[in-house]
Motif scaffolding. Structure first.
Motif, mmCIF file in Angstrom:
data_model
loop_
_atom_site.group_PDB
_atom_site.id
_atom_site.type_symbol
_atom_site.label_atom_id
_atom_site.label_comp_id
_atom_site.label_asym_id
_atom_site.label_seq_id
_atom_site.Cartn_x
_atom_site.Cartn_y
_atom_site.Cartn_z
ATOM 1 N N ASP A 21 -5.317 8.550 -6.954
ATOM 2 C CA ASP A 21 -3.981 8.259 -7.474
ATOM 3 C C ASP A 21 -3.862 6.792 -7.872
ATOM 4 O OD1 ASP A 21 -2.483 10.848 -7.080
ATOM 5 O OD2 ASP A 21 -3.248 10.528 -5.059
ATOM 6 N N ALA A 22 -4.707 5.952 -7.265
ATOM 7 C CA ALA A 22 -4.761 4.533 -7.626
ATOM 8 C C ALA A 22 -6.089 3.984 -7.134
ATOM 9 C CB ALA A 22 -3.600 3.756 -7.012
ATOM 10 N N VAL A 23 -6.542 2.908 -7.768
ATOM 11 C CA VAL A 23 -7.765 2.225 -7.352
ATOM 12 C C VAL A 23 -7.430 0.747 -7.169
ATOM 13 C CG1 VAL A 23 -10.155 1.654 -7.914
ATOM 14 C CG2 VAL A 23 -9.201 3.860 -8.648
ATOM 15 N N LEU A 24 -7.753 0.199 -5.994
ATOM 16 C CA LEU A 24 -7.509 -1.209 -5.697
ATOM 17 C C LEU A 24 -8.843 -1.923 -5.519
ATOM 18 C CD1 LEU A 24 -4.734 -0.877 -2.925
ATOM 19 C CD2 LEU A 24 -4.428 -0.966 -5.401
ATOM 20 N N ASP A 25 -8.881 -3.183 -5.854
ATOM 21 C CA ASP A 25 -10.096 -3.952 -5.596
ATOM 22 C C ASP A 25 -10.376 -4.008 -4.097
ATOM 23 O OD1 ASP A 25 -10.735 -4.427 -8.228
ATOM 24 O OD2 ASP A 25 -9.668 -6.337 -8.316
ATOM 25 N N SER A 26 -9.325 -4.130 -3.304
ATOM 26 C CA SER A 26 -9.452 -4.074 -1.845
ATOM 27 C C SER A 26 -8.074 -3.828 -1.261
ATOM 28 C CB SER A 26 -10.043 -5.379 -1.291
ATOM 29 O OG SER A 26 -9.047 -6.375 -1.173
ATOM 30 N N VAL A 27 -8.040 -3.606 0.046
ATOM 31 C CA VAL A 27 -6.760 -3.387 0.714
ATOM 32 C C VAL A 27 -5.866 -4.615 0.592
ATOM 33 C CG1 VAL A 27 -7.516 -4.198 2.999
ATOM 34 C CG2 VAL A 27 -5.737 -2.445 2.830
ATOM 35 N N ALA A 28 -6.451 -5.783 0.318
ATOM 36 C CA ALA A 28 -5.658 -7.005 0.153
ATOM 37 C C ALA A 28 -4.677 -6.889 -1.006
ATOM 38 C CB ALA A 28 -6.579 -8.204 -0.066
ATOM 39 N N ASP A 29 -4.962 -5.976 -1.957
ATOM 40 C CA ASP A 29 -4.087 -5.799 -3.117
ATOM 41 C C ASP A 29 -2.889 -4.903 -2.832
ATOM 42 O OD1 ASP A 29 -5.695 -7.368 -4.710
ATOM 43 O OD2 ASP A 29 -6.873 -5.681 -5.468
ATOM 44 N N LEU A 30 -2.851 -4.296 -1.638
ATOM 45 C CA LEU A 30 -1.793 -3.331 -1.339
ATOM 46 C C LEU A 30 -0.382 -3.906 -1.484
ATOM 47 C CD1 LEU A 30 -1.428 -0.372 -0.470
ATOM 48 C CD2 LEU A 30 -1.477 -1.147 1.911
#
Length: 259
Positions: free
Chosen positions: A243-252
């Motif tokens: 549903d989404a792709v983040l570079d890392s959890v830091a982008d949440l």
């Protein structure tokens, strides 16, 4: 969205190092009052050890915020009135099964169930063959999988996880394992219950396209993939669409309003 499930290995930390920005992202969740639980297939250490590890990385957590397959497996065994399981996990995690009177090591008969977790370097031909003999000694003995993760990323590279050994035993015995960790919908459901938030308002953040993302989606959650841990670019070209792709959890925190 009102709740978050966070995988640990590959998302919050890799080996003994926190993913950069993970502690700050989790602190943001606390500050915003967003319910969150750590949902992990880790069976190499008990919950209290996980809580201690998180604390050492600057991430405070309570034991009831960490849901592991060992906890789920003990609950399953109790519901079915099963004792004397043969448990293939490290000694520290085996202690989680003390209340169901685990079968002593070395015995090849008399198990109420065979429980397969992440035994890591403890796996050997004799250990795997002992699990086979226990299962073949009685056709009613259930094979219980503490998750079906195929592999994970440690600091020294990829390592086989419990799923590979479960599949070997399924093939050899001709029976199907009872899965009490990811990607089983019941495991996700227990985590959602712990959040006390409707499933359609919960995000699962993981680095495994199948175990984390696909499993969460099948359980009615939003599946978010991070490009850390075991992530590979080829994950995005398969049959599962995050549903989404983040570079890392830091982008949440930055992406929260668009999830």
């Amino acid at each position: 969205m009102r709740g978050v499930l966070l995988d640990l290995d590959g998302v919050v930390y890799v080996g003994d190092r926190a993913v950069p920005g993970a502690a700050e992202a989790i602190d943001w969740l606390r500050h915003e009052g967003i319910a969150h639980v750590f949902l992990t297939n880790t069976t190499s250490r008990p919950r209290q050890a996980i809580v201690a590890k998180l604390a050492g990385l600057g991430i405070p957590a309570e034991a009831d915020q960490v849901l592991t397959p060992a906890v789920s497996a003990v609950a399953w065994l109790r519901r079915h009135g099963i004792t004397r399981p043969a448990v293939f996990v490290p000694d520290a995690t085996a202690a989680e099964f003390a209340d169901v009177d685990p079968l002593p090591d070395g015995l090849e008969r008399g198990a109420g169930a065979v429980v397969i977790g992440d035994l890591g370097a403890g796996w050997s031909y004799s250990a795997l063959n002992r699990a086979l003999r226990l299962l073949m000694s009685d056709p009613v003995i259930p094979l219980i999988a503490l998750g079906m993760t195929r592999y994970w990323r440690a600091e020294d590279g990829l390592r086989l996880d419990a799923g590979a050994f479960v599949r070997a035993l399924e093939y050899a015995t001709g029976r199907t394992a009872v899965v009490v960790g990811k990607p089983d919908p019941t495991f996700f459901g227990a985590a959602v219950d712990a959040l006390d938030v409707p499933a359609d308002q919960v995000i699962m953040v993981g680095d495994d396209i199948h175990t984390d993302v696909e499993g969460a989606q099948r359980a009615g959650l939003t599946g978010v993939l991070v490009r850390t841990g075991k992530f590979r670019a080829s994950d995005l070209g398969g049959g599962v669409s995050p549903d989404a792709v983040l570079d890392s959890v830091a982008d949440l925190p930055r992406r929260w309003d668009r999830l």
